[in-house]
Write a protein that holds these residues in place. Structure first.
Motif, short mmCIF file in Angstrom:
data_model
loop_
_atom_site.label_atom_id
_atom_site.label_comp_id
_atom_site.label_asym_id
_atom_site.label_seq_id
_atom_site.Cartn_x
_atom_site.Cartn_y
_atom_site.Cartn_z
N ILE A 160 -6.61 12.46 3.61
CA ILE A 160 -5.65 12.64 2.52
C ILE A 160 -4.23 12.40 3.03
O ILE A 160 -3.43 11.69 2.40
CB ILE A 160 -5.76 14.05 1.90
N PHE A 161 -3.90 12.98 4.17
CA PHE A 161 -2.57 12.81 4.75
C PHE A 161 -2.28 11.34 5.04
O PHE A 161 -1.21 10.83 4.72
CB PHE A 161 -2.46 13.65 6.03
N SER A 162 -3.25 10.66 5.61
CA SER A 162 -3.09 9.25 5.96
C SER A 162 -2.88 8.39 4.70
O SER A 162 -2.00 7.53 4.66
CB SER A 162 -4.32 8.76 6.72
N ILE A 163 -3.68 8.63 3.68
CA ILE A 163 -3.56 7.86 2.44
C ILE A 163 -2.22 8.09 1.78
O ILE A 163 -1.56 7.15 1.33
CB ILE A 163 -4.72 8.20 1.47
N ARG A 164 -1.79 9.34 1.72
CA ARG A 164 -0.49 9.63 1.09
C ARG A 164 0.67 9.04 1.89
O ARG A 164 1.63 8.54 1.32
CB ARG A 164 -0.32 11.14 0.93
N TRP A 165 0.60 9.11 3.22
CA TRP A 165 1.65 8.55 4.06
C TRP A 165 1.70 7.03 3.90
O TRP A 165 2.77 6.44 3.77
CB TRP A 165 1.40 8.93 5.51
N ARG A 166 0.53 6.39 3.90
CA ARG A 166 0.48 4.94 3.73
C ARG A 166 1.02 4.52 2.36
O ARG A 166 1.77 3.55 2.26
CB ARG A 166 -0.95 4.43 3.89
N ALA A 167 0.66 5.25 1.31
CA ALA A 167 1.14 4.92 -0.03
C ALA A 167 2.66 5.07 -0.11
O ALA A 167 3.35 4.21 -0.68
CB ALA A 167 0.45 5.81 -1.06
N SER A 168 3.17 6.14 0.45
CA SER A 168 4.62 6.37 0.42
C SER A 168 5.37 5.30 1.21
O SER A 168 6.38 4.76 0.74
CB SER A 168 4.92 7.75 0.99
N LEU A 169 4.88 4.98 2.39
CA LEU A 169 5.52 3.97 3.23
C LEU A 169 5.44 2.59 2.59
O LEU A 169 6.40 1.82 2.62
CB LEU A 169 4.87 3.98 4.61
N THR A 170 4.29 2.26 1.99
CA THR A 170 4.13 0.97 1.32
C THR A 170 5.11 0.85 0.16
O THR A 170 5.77 -0.18 0.00
CB THR A 170 2.68 0.79 0.82
N LEU A 171 5.21 1.89 -0.65
CA LEU A 171 6.13 1.87 -1.78
C LEU A 171 7.57 1.69 -1.31
O LEU A 171 8.32 0.87 -1.85
CB LEU A 171 5.99 3.15 -2.60
N SER A 172 7.95 2.44 -0.29
CA SER A 172 9.31 2.36 0.23
C SER A 172 9.64 0.96 0.76
O SER A 172 10.69 0.39 0.44
CB SER A 172 9.50 3.40 1.32
N LEU A 173 8.74 0.41 1.57
CA LEU A 173 9.01 -0.91 2.14
C LEU A 173 8.95 -2.03 1.11
O LEU A 173 9.72 -2.99 1.19
CB LEU A 173 8.05 -1.18 3.29
N GLN A 174 8.07 -1.89 0.12
CA GLN A 174 8.03 -2.91 -0.93
C GLN A 174 9.30 -2.87 -1.78
O GLN A 174 9.82 -3.91 -2.18
CB GLN A 174 6.81 -2.73 -1.82
N GLU A 175 9.80 -1.67 -2.05
CA GLU A 175 11.06 -1.56 -2.79
C GLU A 175 12.20 -2.19 -2.01
O GLU A 175 13.03 -2.91 -2.57
CB GLU A 175 11.38 -0.10 -3.10
N ARG A 176 12.26 -1.93 -0.71
CA ARG A 176 13.31 -2.53 0.11
C ARG A 176 13.18 -4.06 0.14
O ARG A 176 14.18 -4.77 0.13
CB ARG A 176 13.26 -1.97 1.53
N TRP A 177 11.96 -4.55 0.17
CA TRP A 177 11.71 -5.98 0.21
C TRP A 177 12.14 -6.63 -1.11
O TRP A 177 12.79 -7.67 -1.13
CB TRP A 177 10.23 -6.24 0.49
N LEU A 178 11.81 -5.95 -2.23
CA LEU A 178 12.16 -6.51 -3.54
C LEU A 178 13.65 -6.36 -3.85
O LEU A 178 14.27 -7.29 -4.35
CB LEU A 178 11.33 -5.85 -4.64
N LEU A 179 14.22 -5.20 -3.55
CA LEU A 179 15.63 -4.98 -3.85
C LEU A 179 16.53 -5.79 -2.92
O LEU A 179 17.65 -6.15 -3.30
CB LEU A 179 15.98 -3.49 -3.74
#
Length: 134
Positions: free
Chosen positions: A69-88
């Protein structure tokens, strides 16, 4: 929730270490009872072993579950953050329309590469960190 999961993982890692110590202590009592041929101590040690085995199975199962659970939540959070930085940061625009087209090739599937790199980072980080505790 992430802090709670992390603290639970740390607590369970320490508890697993404690259970290893208990197992070593149990082995001493078990073999002493066999050596001295004391049936009562032997059966007490066997009951203790069954209880320790039950607790170990439960703790290990929940440890793996919480770690997932911890791994999935961390990966989801990190993916969202980096994708936002990539798009913005308009990196997608620079990827498809570079200022100097002769400098390099286009990046294939950047979102998939982000996801795979994050998975590797999270998996390696957790493996290194929790290998220190048990």
């Amino acid at each position: 929730l992430a802090r709670l999961l992390f603290s639970m993982l740390i607590t369970m890692s320490i508890f697993k270490l404690f259970m290893s110590w208990c197992h070593n202590t149990w082995q001493s009592a078990f073999w002493d009872s066999i050596e001295k041929q004391r049936m009562h101590e032997f059966w007490s040690a066997m009951v203790l072993f069954l209880l320790m085995a039950l607790v170990n199975v439960m703790v290990s199962t929940y440890y793996e579950y919480i770690q997932s659970i911890f791994s999935i939540r961390w990966r989801a959070s990190l993916t969202l953050s980096l994708q936002e930085r990539w798009l913005l940061g308009r990196a997608f625009y620079l990827q498809h329309f570079p200022p100097d087209p002769s400098r390099g090739h286009l990046l294939d599937n950047p979102d998939q590469r982000l996801q795979e790199d994050i998975d590797g980072f999270v998996g390696s980080s957790m493996s290194i960190f929790f290998s220190l505790f048990g």
